[in-house]
Enzyme design. Sequence first.
Site, PDB file in Angstrom:
ATOM      1  N   SER A   1       4.398  -4.292   6.486  1.00 47.61           N
ATOM      2  CA  SER A   1       5.939  -3.417   6.895  1.00 47.61           C
ATOM      3  C   SER A   1       5.436  -2.399   7.888  1.00 47.61           C
ATOM      4  O   SER A   1       5.477  -1.323   8.377  1.00 47.61           O
ATOM      5  CB  SER A   1       6.343  -3.298   5.662  1.00 47.61           C
TER       6      SER A   1
ATOM      7  N   THR B   1      -8.755 -12.246  -0.219  1.00 50.19           N
ATOM      8  CA  THR B   1      -9.373 -13.049  -1.496  1.00 50.19           C
ATOM      9  C   THR B   1      -9.746 -14.623  -1.289  1.00 50.19           C
ATOM     10  O   THR B   1     -10.123 -15.362  -1.842  1.00 50.19           O
ATOM     11  CB  THR B   1      -8.283 -13.080  -2.654  1.00 50.19           C
TER      12      THR B   1
ATOM     13  N   VAL C   1      -8.086 -13.797   8.134  1.00 47.68           N
ATOM     14  CA  VAL C   1      -7.860 -14.518   9.587  1.00 47.68           C
ATOM     15  C   VAL C   1      -8.030 -14.305  10.394  1.00 47.68           C
ATOM     16  O   VAL C   1      -8.565 -13.288  11.234  1.00 47.68           O
ATOM     17  CB  VAL C   1      -6.020 -14.035   9.369  1.00 47.68           C
TER      18      VAL C   1
ATOM     19  N   TYR D   1       8.634   5.952  -0.235  1.00 47.93           N
ATOM     20  CA  TYR D   1       7.802   6.986  -0.331  1.00 47.93           C
ATOM     21  C   TYR D   1       7.098   7.843  -0.738  1.00 47.93           C
ATOM     22  O   TYR D   1       7.833   8.712  -0.570  1.00 47.93           O
ATOM     23  CB  TYR D   1       7.163   6.886   0.483  1.00 47.93           C
TER      24      TYR D   1
END
Lengths: 572, 683
Positions: free
Chosen positions: A233, A284, A288, A492
Amino acid sequence: RQELLKWNGWGYNDSKFIFNKKGQAEFTGKRYRLGGMVLPTFKEWIEKTFGASLEHKTTSRASLNVNDVPPSIVNEEFLQDLRATKISHSQDAEDRVFRAHGHCLHEIFVLREGMFKRIPDIVVWPVCHEDVVKIVELACKHNLCIIPFGGGTSVSSALECPEEEKRTIVSLDTSQMNRILWIDEKNLTACVEAGIVGQDLEKQLAESGFCTGHEPDSMEFSSLGGWVATRASGMKKNIYGNIEDLVIHIKMVTPRGIVEKNCQVPRMSTGPDIHHFIMGSEGTLGVVTEVTIKIRPVPEYQKYGSVVFPNFERGVACLREVAKQRCAPASIRLVDNAQFQFGHALKPQVASIFTSFLDGLKKFYITKFKGFDPNVLCVATLLFEGDREKVLQHEKQVYDIATKFGGLAAGEDNGQRGYMLTFVIAYLRDLGLDYYVIGESFETSVPWDRVLDLCRNVKERIVRECKEKGVQFAPLTTCRVTQTYDAGACVYFYFAFNYRGISDPIHVYEQIERAAREEILANGGSLSHHHGVGKLRKRWMKESISDVGLGMLRSVKEYVDPNNIFGNKNLL
Amino acid sequence: TVAKQTTEWLETVSHSLFVCSQQKELTTKKRDEFEDILEERRLSSDLRYAMKCYTPVIYKGLSPCKPNDIKSAVLQSEQVQYVIKQLAKEMGESPDIIQEEATEILDEMGHSMQLGAVRFFAFTLSKIFKRLFQRVCVNEEGMQRLQHAIQEHPVVLLPSHRSYIDFLMLSYLLYTYDLALPVIAAGIGKADFLGMKIVGELLRRGGAFFMRRSFGGNRLYWAVFAEYVKTMLRSGYAPVEFFLEGTRSRTAKTLTPKFGLLNIVMEPFFKREVFDTYLVPISISYERILEESLYAYELLGVPKPKESTSGLLKARRILSDNFGSIHIYVGQPVSLRTLASGRITRSPYNLVPRHLPQKPSEDIQEFVSDVAYKMELLQIENMVLSPWVLAAAVLLQNLPAMDFELLVEKTVWLKGLTQTFGGFIEWPDNLCAKKAVVSGLTLHSNVARLVDGHVVLNDKGVEDGAIGEIVFKRALTILMCATYRNQLLNVFVRPSLVAVALQMTRSFRKEEVYSCFSFLRDVFSDEFIFFPGISLKDFEEGCFLLTKCDAIQTTQQEIYPTDKGSVTVSFLSAMFRPFVEGYQLIFRYLSTETKEAFTEKQFIPGVRNFIFQLLEKGNTQCYEALSSDMQKNALAALVQLDAVKKKKVSNGFTYSVNQEAVNKILDMFQARIPVQKPVAARL
């Protein structure tokens, strides 16, 4: 790049907090706005907050002791095959240790004082998609374990090598796959190799007048592939979206072959979106290699801002209203009082009497005239982006809402400092470690109506756990609301304590962190908003997504990677 | 099979370890010292005390607010608004009208604490308490713990309930110790308590709030009430106080807990609206209960005078009477979070918006019930027992008269036994036994008197008058006397039921004794307080205590009374004989005299007449069976044992008896058939 970065801490070698000869805190280097500045009140803050003292110092090992490093065990046949591919690789101890960890507290602690039980046996640097295909094929042929490595900024133990892994572990470092392959200005997309680091991506796109707008706090070091693998994000998601909104196309190499879509379209209805198996798969399933990502023209105008609220409750209410009216600026964050004070402590020495006078005046106005309690008030930092006129209009709208919740505009400078601090704050842990202070951050997402309860309860739980576990100094627990959504927010937390007098601080730390996570879940928060699960939070996966849900993910893993080549043991 | 044996073995081991740790607890129980708070009141000005600077410690997270703010917060809350909207939709009425109704409910219920009223109370209560009571003793350490707890987390005060004095006294106490006055969820019947207009209003200003005792299906009332209580807790405005027992115990025996309010006060924690909640058990023991004769009348079915203000004024007569000492033991605050840890799965609360009314899951219900019983057991543990309580227990086994010296001797003997069983005895000022008994007799001269070296029941007028009147008078006195013995029962119930079981089975086989014990425990589950589902543990505790006082010896398979232990065993079993006999009488009535379905209103007079006749004819001596409390409990026990069917009808419940099942239970009582074996595998 490895040379530029610390081997046993966060970020660049030249950037760190130190105490200079006068005993004043200072941030070194020229990379950040804070660089080279003296921070006169910081020392006092540390002493007050943690009970730490400059006399009690621990020191890290100065450099890696190569003799401690587990030997590299690689079978000769594989090496021969690898050499034949001409892909560069290394079995050097430093290279391998560098890729054996992320940035969890316990990992850094091990670097400073011990050694990992298991690290990669060999590091490979593919330079393109085809290289990756070859490596994966070789791994399948020789039954090796591959752990993809991007920026190495993981904070979920995702990069740790499973101790019981008997096969050769290949660390697949994507950092050399860092080109922008093409830019499509008509559709506003760019195809980029997955190893590119955030800041390089933005720099290079900026040359053509574009940006992705994806700015996680780790963007200086984290990679595009890593973002995809963890469902990252970005700070400015309100305008640009999170990674799942940004990605148009993903190419991933798996033991089963290459997975990708046949077109680059904004949306399609072809069953469950296969991107969603890839995003958050945490290495896993495969590597990419290339991502087509949305781009935007670089905004014409940027403006920071900040608002002071009398208390955290009002601040959260304001953010909720902003989210409701869907008028959140590119970024809007609310820090609690402890973090406000921390930010205050990091104020550099002021240049002139005039500014110091102004500061005093401001403080007087807020605390005396408006009656804000400096030990209760909190601050929202804002970042607006777009064309100038719209930004100003937008700004007014947001400030108007803030006023309704008792907020007072507190200037651009405070806002900007707030955002700068998020980059610098990561360096702070290394300083703390030198003085018996350990700490870490963790995050969650939570429905709006539970934000306040969750923040309060998690802090309280930490304080209580610290007491129970024999921590002798009151811990620092502080939180900020960093993202707003229609239905909730991302929260956070920072948590740190002085561990003097405790024999096994890491164990104590982990117990407390675990308790804090339990508390989050009990308060209706998620297991993670963007850090991911890794191995650190695996134990709660079943509870988080149900038995069947976990089974669904497992069956995908079984199909894609039946021999567990991608054996980092994350997530499942 | 090996695995099975191993697990069984492990269970046994872990179980005995568990029991060991519990036994240790029993022996090392340490209690705080008492302090008489009236002493200072007798020495200094009440007026100055009432006008003292009163700045109670408050909850650390409190945002200051006025009672009216709380009321409007309650009305505007999503919870209440949701119910209002729902009701409006269902009844086709405008939400405004229902909102109006809610406001009225809130006004009737809501408290409005005013310092002036508090001071007025402080002054008057000082005067009243000083006249009524010799001493009001409080464990100061408990008050200090409470003071600490109030600052830390929201606090729920859970006092025992024997008298209306309870909540007056508790508020008075908190004022004395400079603590925030509690808001009290006191039940009100239709007329009884709010009817006390002036006092009611004063109490309200003193911080009490009221709940209708029965509001049946009134969802709006429930919603407003629940939200009111929760708002209090969430804001940490003041401690919330209510009675787990739901109503005053007319028998001085702890009543089985009610769960509704407990459910409400626990919900903010379940939903994590608060970090934790402290539950504070408080034991209030009276040497002589203000309402003792009222209660006895009530139990015998004579309508009690309404508690109107004028009634209370008439009660001035009482003011000249002496009611001895009160002991208030404020227990250790219990953290709800600690109790819940590992027991409550959280997901149900995460998947539904928190303001929606949600029926608690089975897990939660079970947990709430466990907590309720645990808190009551904690109350019982710290109830203070006076010498008179011991004497009453002895006297009731030696009716109608007994030698004074013998009574003293037996009382002293019982004191030792009570202490062995963990009872909390306050023997005033190390008085010698004789004096202590005499002082008890003086205080309770309405129950028993010393005549010619003999202690006799004070049932004046028994000689003359009709036989019915004689029975009634005697029953009245016996029930009053029993009120004091009853205070011992929950301390004695485990060893005593073992003793009863030993006598009933006439067997020494552990397995059979346990079966019988377990049967008795089930039958008496509404009569005494047992933590749910730990029959075996209770049995072992009972055996342990009997072993500890040398009354029995146990081997692997057998239990038998020791030579000198038979006295103890008979005493213990005689102590519970009124219940064993009383229940059989009531069961007999149900099995023979009831044909059709009946309501509780029909049952009570019916069974009362039945027993009354038996007493008149001299066919039984069990006067205590006349107690409506016992009658209701016995009926409830049969419902639980599935021998009576309870059916909800439009205005209450009806009961229908399964004759065969009741007879079977009667047979078990008379040991004509062996008690069916519960799972005794782990014995």
